[in-house]
Motif scaffolding. Sequence first.
Motif: not given
Length: 161
Positions: A72, A74, A91, A93, A96-97, A99-100, A123, A126-127, A132
């Motif tokens: 990714l 971003i 961001i 990390y 993000v991790r 959510e993934l 992304l 939410r972020f 991206v």
Amino acid sequence: MDRFNPASSPLHFTVVLPSSARPMPAPADRTEPAAALRTALDIVYIEGFVAQTVIGIDTDELHEPQPIQLDLSIGVPSLRACETDQIGDTINYAAVRAELHTLLATHKVQLLEALAERIAQLLIARFGAHWVRVKLCKPAKFDDVAAVGVIIERRRGDGHA
């Protein structure tokens, strides 16, 4: 035999170049609207994220999780974290991790393209990403290929769903 001397000749030649070979005139001092909308972005990235998910169109892929790999990039406007040194200004990390992992456990799509789109929209929504790039692949899908996959890029406001 006398040599031809263009300076003493009464004949004059004019060479006309095709438009593609003519020098371009200097651009006017104006800003294009699209260029004005572009903002310098800082890039936060996650590389080599590996997880298991059910994805594919072949019958044997629709029931058992298989490995996928994700890279990714971003893009966010100038990260305040460069000055504040606070996680809330960048961001996260770890978020993000997490959510993934949730998305990969719950999505119901079959194609990598559709999954990459879901990741991109996550992304952005939410972020707060403005841009991206999602590289999503199935490593070693075939014996003679290192990986197969897709790379998509999305920008906030592109209208993708």
